[in-house]
Design a protein around this motif. Structure first.
Motif, PDB file in Angstrom:
ATOM      1  N   ASP A  41     -56.154 -34.878 -22.734  1.00  0.00           N
ATOM      2  CA  ASP A  41     -56.021 -35.221 -21.320  1.00  0.00           C
ATOM      3  C   ASP A  41     -57.135 -34.576 -20.497  1.00  0.00           C
ATOM      4  OD1 ASP A  41     -54.445 -36.431 -19.100  1.00  0.00           O
ATOM      5  OD2 ASP A  41     -54.216 -34.335 -18.502  1.00  0.00           O
ATOM      6  N   LEU A  42     -57.446 -33.300 -20.782  1.00  0.00           N
ATOM      7  CA  LEU A  42     -58.516 -32.630 -20.052  1.00  0.00           C
ATOM      8  C   LEU A  42     -59.869 -33.293 -20.334  1.00  0.00           C
ATOM      9  CD1 LEU A  42     -57.460 -28.907 -20.609  1.00  0.00           C
ATOM     10  CD2 LEU A  42     -57.353 -30.170 -18.448  1.00  0.00           C
ATOM     11  N   ALA A  43     -60.095 -33.662 -21.586  1.00  0.00           N
ATOM     12  CA  ALA A  43     -61.357 -34.312 -21.928  1.00  0.00           C
ATOM     13  C   ALA A  43     -61.508 -35.638 -21.196  1.00  0.00           C
ATOM     14  CB  ALA A  43     -61.437 -34.525 -23.440  1.00  0.00           C
ATOM     15  N   ARG A  44     -60.416 -36.347 -21.029  1.00  0.00           N
ATOM     16  CA  ARG A  44     -60.479 -37.633 -20.328  1.00  0.00           C
ATOM     17  C   ARG A  44     -60.826 -37.476 -18.854  1.00  0.00           C
ATOM     18  NH1 ARG A  44     -55.236 -40.236 -23.480  1.00  0.00           N
ATOM     19  NH2 ARG A  44     -56.451 -41.319 -25.092  1.00  0.00           N
ATOM     20  N   GLY A  45     -60.611 -36.295 -18.310  1.00  0.00           N
ATOM     21  CA  GLY A  45     -60.962 -36.056 -16.915  1.00  0.00           C
ATOM     22  C   GLY A  45     -62.364 -35.530 -16.714  1.00  0.00           C
ATOM     23  N   ALA A  46     -63.089 -35.295 -17.812  1.00  0.00           N
ATOM     24  CA  ALA A  46     -64.435 -34.735 -17.714  1.00  0.00           C
ATOM     25  C   ALA A  46     -65.486 -35.846 -17.715  1.00  0.00           C
ATOM     26  CB  ALA A  46     -64.677 -33.773 -18.876  1.00  0.00           C
ATOM     27  N   ASP A  47     -66.702 -35.474 -17.349  1.00  0.00           N
ATOM     28  CA  ASP A  47     -67.828 -36.409 -17.327  1.00  0.00           C
ATOM     29  C   ASP A  47     -68.659 -36.333 -18.604  1.00  0.00           C
ATOM     30  OD1 ASP A  47     -67.294 -37.123 -14.550  1.00  0.00           O
ATOM     31  OD2 ASP A  47     -68.049 -35.121 -14.086  1.00  0.00           O
ATOM     32  N   LEU A  48     -68.745 -35.131 -19.184  1.00  0.00           N
ATOM     33  CA  LEU A  48     -69.511 -34.877 -20.390  1.00  0.00           C
ATOM     34  C   LEU A  48     -68.628 -34.076 -21.329  1.00  0.00           C
ATOM     35  CD1 LEU A  48     -72.016 -34.512 -22.208  1.00  0.00           C
ATOM     36  CD2 LEU A  48     -72.789 -32.710 -20.649  1.00  0.00           C
TER      37      LEU A  48
ATOM     38  N   ASP B 106     -51.040 -20.545 -16.317  1.00  0.00           N
ATOM     39  CA  ASP B 106     -51.865 -20.460 -15.109  1.00  0.00           C
ATOM     40  C   ASP B 106     -53.289 -20.948 -15.384  1.00  0.00           C
ATOM     41  OD1 ASP B 106     -49.872 -19.509 -13.468  1.00  0.00           O
ATOM     42  OD2 ASP B 106     -50.415 -17.401 -13.711  1.00  0.00           O
ATOM     43  N   CYS B 107     -53.828 -20.576 -16.543  1.00  0.00           N
ATOM     44  CA  CYS B 107     -55.170 -21.026 -16.900  1.00  0.00           C
ATOM     45  C   CYS B 107     -55.207 -22.543 -17.075  1.00  0.00           C
ATOM     46  CB  CYS B 107     -55.629 -20.341 -18.177  1.00  0.00           C
ATOM     47  SG  CYS B 107     -56.102 -18.606 -17.977  1.00  0.00           S
ATOM     48  N   LEU B 108     -54.152 -23.094 -17.661  1.00  0.00           N
ATOM     49  CA  LEU B 108     -54.089 -24.548 -17.817  1.00  0.00           C
ATOM     50  C   LEU B 108     -54.021 -25.227 -16.454  1.00  0.00           C
ATOM     51  CD1 LEU B 108     -53.852 -27.145 -19.385  1.00  0.00           C
ATOM     52  CD2 LEU B 108     -51.429 -26.647 -19.759  1.00  0.00           C
ATOM     53  N   ASP B 109     -53.243 -24.668 -15.540  1.00  0.00           N
ATOM     54  CA  ASP B 109     -53.188 -25.220 -14.182  1.00  0.00           C
ATOM     55  C   ASP B 109     -54.572 -25.220 -13.539  1.00  0.00           C
ATOM     56  OD1 ASP B 109     -50.469 -25.640 -14.388  1.00  0.00           O
ATOM     57  OD2 ASP B 109     -49.910 -23.819 -13.286  1.00  0.00           O
ATOM     58  N   LEU B 110     -55.330 -24.167 -13.789  1.00  0.00           N
ATOM     59  CA  LEU B 110     -56.674 -24.072 -13.226  1.00  0.00           C
ATOM     60  C   LEU B 110     -57.580 -25.171 -13.781  1.00  0.00           C
ATOM     61  CD1 LEU B 110     -58.881 -22.676 -11.586  1.00  0.00           C
ATOM     62  CD2 LEU B 110     -59.148 -21.040 -13.470  1.00  0.00           C
ATOM     63  N   LEU B 111     -57.535 -25.399 -15.083  1.00  0.00           N
ATOM     64  CA  LEU B 111     -58.370 -26.446 -15.649  1.00  0.00           C
ATOM     65  C   LEU B 111     -57.945 -27.829 -15.182  1.00  0.00           C
ATOM     66  CD1 LEU B 111     -59.704 -24.240 -17.310  1.00  0.00           C
ATOM     67  CD2 LEU B 111     -59.689 -25.817 -19.260  1.00  0.00           C
ATOM     68  N   ARG B 112     -56.662 -28.030 -15.015  1.00  0.00           N
ATOM     69  CA  ARG B 112     -56.208 -29.324 -14.491  1.00  0.00           C
ATOM     70  C   ARG B 112     -56.688 -29.530 -13.059  1.00  0.00           C
ATOM     71  NH1 ARG B 112     -50.251 -29.022 -17.353  1.00  0.00           N
ATOM     72  NH2 ARG B 112     -50.755 -30.386 -19.132  1.00  0.00           N
ATOM     73  N   GLU B 113     -56.711 -28.464 -12.283  1.00  0.00           N
ATOM     74  CA  GLU B 113     -57.219 -28.552 -10.913  1.00  0.00           C
ATOM     75  C   GLU B 113     -58.704 -28.907 -10.918  1.00  0.00           C
ATOM     76  OE1 GLU B 113     -58.047 -28.110  -6.821  1.00  0.00           O
ATOM     77  OE2 GLU B 113     -56.106 -28.353  -7.841  1.00  0.00           O
ATOM     78  N   LEU B 114     -59.457 -28.297 -11.807  1.00  0.00           N
ATOM     79  CA  LEU B 114     -60.907 -28.497 -11.817  1.00  0.00           C
ATOM     80  C   LEU B 114     -61.322 -29.851 -12.389  1.00  0.00           C
ATOM     81  CD1 LEU B 114     -61.934 -24.910 -12.944  1.00  0.00           C
ATOM     82  CD2 LEU B 114     -62.201 -25.903 -10.660  1.00  0.00           C
TER      83      LEU B 114
ATOM     84  N   ILE C  61     -68.581 -32.466 -14.567  1.00  0.00           N
ATOM     85  CA  ILE C  61     -67.698 -31.619 -15.364  1.00  0.00           C
ATOM     86  C   ILE C  61     -68.067 -31.748 -16.833  1.00  0.00           C
ATOM     87  CG2 ILE C  61     -65.327 -31.101 -16.032  1.00  0.00           C
ATOM     88  CD1 ILE C  61     -65.889 -30.517 -13.102  1.00  0.00           C
ATOM     89  N   SER C  62     -68.506 -30.636 -17.403  1.00  0.00           N
ATOM     90  CA  SER C  62     -68.816 -30.549 -18.825  1.00  0.00           C
ATOM     91  C   SER C  62     -67.645 -29.848 -19.519  1.00  0.00           C
ATOM     92  CB  SER C  62     -70.118 -29.769 -19.022  1.00  0.00           C
ATOM     93  OG  SER C  62     -70.298 -29.397 -20.373  1.00  0.00           O
ATOM     94  N   PHE C  63     -67.158 -30.442 -20.626  1.00  0.00           N
ATOM     95  CA  PHE C  63     -65.974 -29.893 -21.296  1.00  0.00           C
ATOM     96  C   PHE C  63     -66.206 -29.848 -22.798  1.00  0.00           C
ATOM     97  CE2 PHE C  63     -61.693 -30.471 -23.234  1.00  0.00           C
ATOM     98  CZ  PHE C  63     -61.076 -29.330 -22.721  1.00  0.00           C
ATOM     99  N   ASP C  64     -66.172 -28.642 -23.352  1.00  0.00           N
ATOM    100  CA  ASP C  64     -66.254 -28.451 -24.795  1.00  0.00           C
ATOM    101  C   ASP C  64     -64.826 -28.291 -25.307  1.00  0.00           C
ATOM    102  OD1 ASP C  64     -66.777 -27.728 -27.423  1.00  0.00           O
ATOM    103  OD2 ASP C  64     -68.486 -26.476 -26.891  1.00  0.00           O
TER     104      ASP C  64
END
Length: 381
Positions: A195-202, A155-163, A173-176
């Motif tokens: 994959d999540l990092a590729r969707g972020a701006d920073l 569920d948490c992963l789904d949330l990050l993919r949504e964001l 979107i800042s992603f550490d």
């Protein structure tokens, strides 16, 4: 990209941070967990740490999370709110507990260090797209996330993919990356984080972290080749320093967020061409620091860099503010340390390269009188 312009929301803040925070038990003396007789209570959480440091630095910050309807949850909400962070969108879970963990007094980088987490099935692991206030998350100039949240549950992963999905008007979107192998339930963690990092701006990632998670060796430029989409990529090199890669005007990857004429972030999209034009890189050496504890230094670096980004400072100064805020954490015990006053940090960040290279900071340096020159702190290491 510069985090400029505010969205048309009545509760807009500078930074919103999403993630799990836990009550931390710190040993009263060095030794194995089996031998320590008592512990002092604190708070810990990568994302809430960033929010607390930013609030202490004068920014408006919000933490969104989920805690149990228990005393530990009460303590977290009160303690984080005590830093000036908006905690009004934290949800309470009557069926799941607040996460806690115990750690020894040693450095986390040594084999002797022990951490005992009690977070499985925690309230935070139940965060989902339907279980948080998405409007509250998006009502900020910056939304700060980390890979830790993605590892807590599906569920948490789904949330990050949504964001991190392309969306008109989304905040920067800042992603550490925060790769934590022990949290992942399967072997797909590194792929998910990429994959999540590729969707972020920073994006913030350690050079050693990129090697451990993705097998990337050969330095920061190789990491940038694997992550061309983010508008800004910051590669941390430990005691050496940090490198920031940014897309120059006209050479942004398709995955990078764009800013409209009114300063509002526009919808990004995943890159269809994974190799945009080469972008400039900026390296800034780390400071010489008399280290007290390393816990929380990475979160502090992200907070310092974000603070300077919100202020539209040059890239060199963003890196230097990251180093200075990390130095505040490194020279104090615990997960959280007060950042230097803004004027003090600005003065140190403006030093020439020679003075910056000879600056050495020890415990208590953040309390130096703002009106005293930086030469007071600078000495040959």
């Amino acid at each position: 990209m510069t985090a400029t312009g505010a969205r048309n929301a009545p509760d807009v803040v500078d930074v919103v941070a999403l993630g799990e925070s836990m009550v931390t038990f710190l040993p009263s003396r060095p030794g194995r967990l089996a031998d320590v007789p008592s512990f002092d209570r604190g708070i810990g959480g990568a994302e809430s740490n960033v929010a607390c440091v930013l609030a202490a630095a004068g920014h408006t910050a919000r933490w969104v999370g989920r805690v149990g309807a228990d005393g530990f949850g009460d303590h977290l909400v009160e303690a984080i709110g005590g830093y000036g962070v908006d905690v009004s969108h934290v949800r309470r879970d009557p069926r799941r507990p607040t996460g806690i963990y115990f750690r020894t007094a040693g450095d986390r980088s040594t084999d002797a260090h022990e951490v005992a987490y009690y977070r499985a099935g925690s309230a935070a692991s139940a965060m989902s797209p339907a279980g948080v206030d998405l409007d509250a998350l998006r009502a900020g100039r910056v939304l700060h996330l980390s890979g830790i949240t993605a590892a807590l549950s599906s569920d948490c992963l789904d949330l990050l993919r949504e964001l991190t999905a392309p969306r008109p008007g989304r905040p920067l979107i800042s992603f550490d990356v925060n790769h934590r192998p022990g949290l992942w339930r399967d072997t797909h963690g590194p792929e998910v984080l990429l994959d999540l990092a590729r969707g972020a701006d920073l994006v913030f990632v350690g050079e050693d972290e990129a090697e451990e998670a993705w097998g990337i060796t050969g330095g920061p430029a190789r990491i940038r080749q694997a992550l061309p989409e983010p508008q800004t990529l910051v590669v941390k090199q430990g005691a050496r320093g940090a490198v920031a890669f940014r897309h120059s005007a006209g050479s942004r990857a398709a995955g990078a967020a764009r800013v409209g004429a009114d300063g509002t972030p526009q919808a990004p999209g995943r890159a269809t061409n994974p190799r945009p034009a080469p972008a400039p890189a900026t390296f800034e050496p780390a400071l010489h620091v008399d280290v007290v504890a390393t816990t929380g230094a990475g979160d502090a670096f992200a907070a310092g860099f974000l603070s300077a980004t919100l202020r539209d400072l040059p890239v060199r100064d963003r890196l230097r503010h990251g180093h200075l805020t990390a130095a505040a954490a490194l020279t104090a015990p615990g997960d959280l340390a007060a950042p230097p006053a803004r004027a003090h940090a600005d003065r140190l960040a403006a030093l020439d390269d020679t003075a910056w290279g000879t600056l050495r900071l020890g415990p208590g340096w953040t309390r130096a009188d703002e009106h005293e020159g930086p030469e007071k702190e600078a000495r040959t290491p």
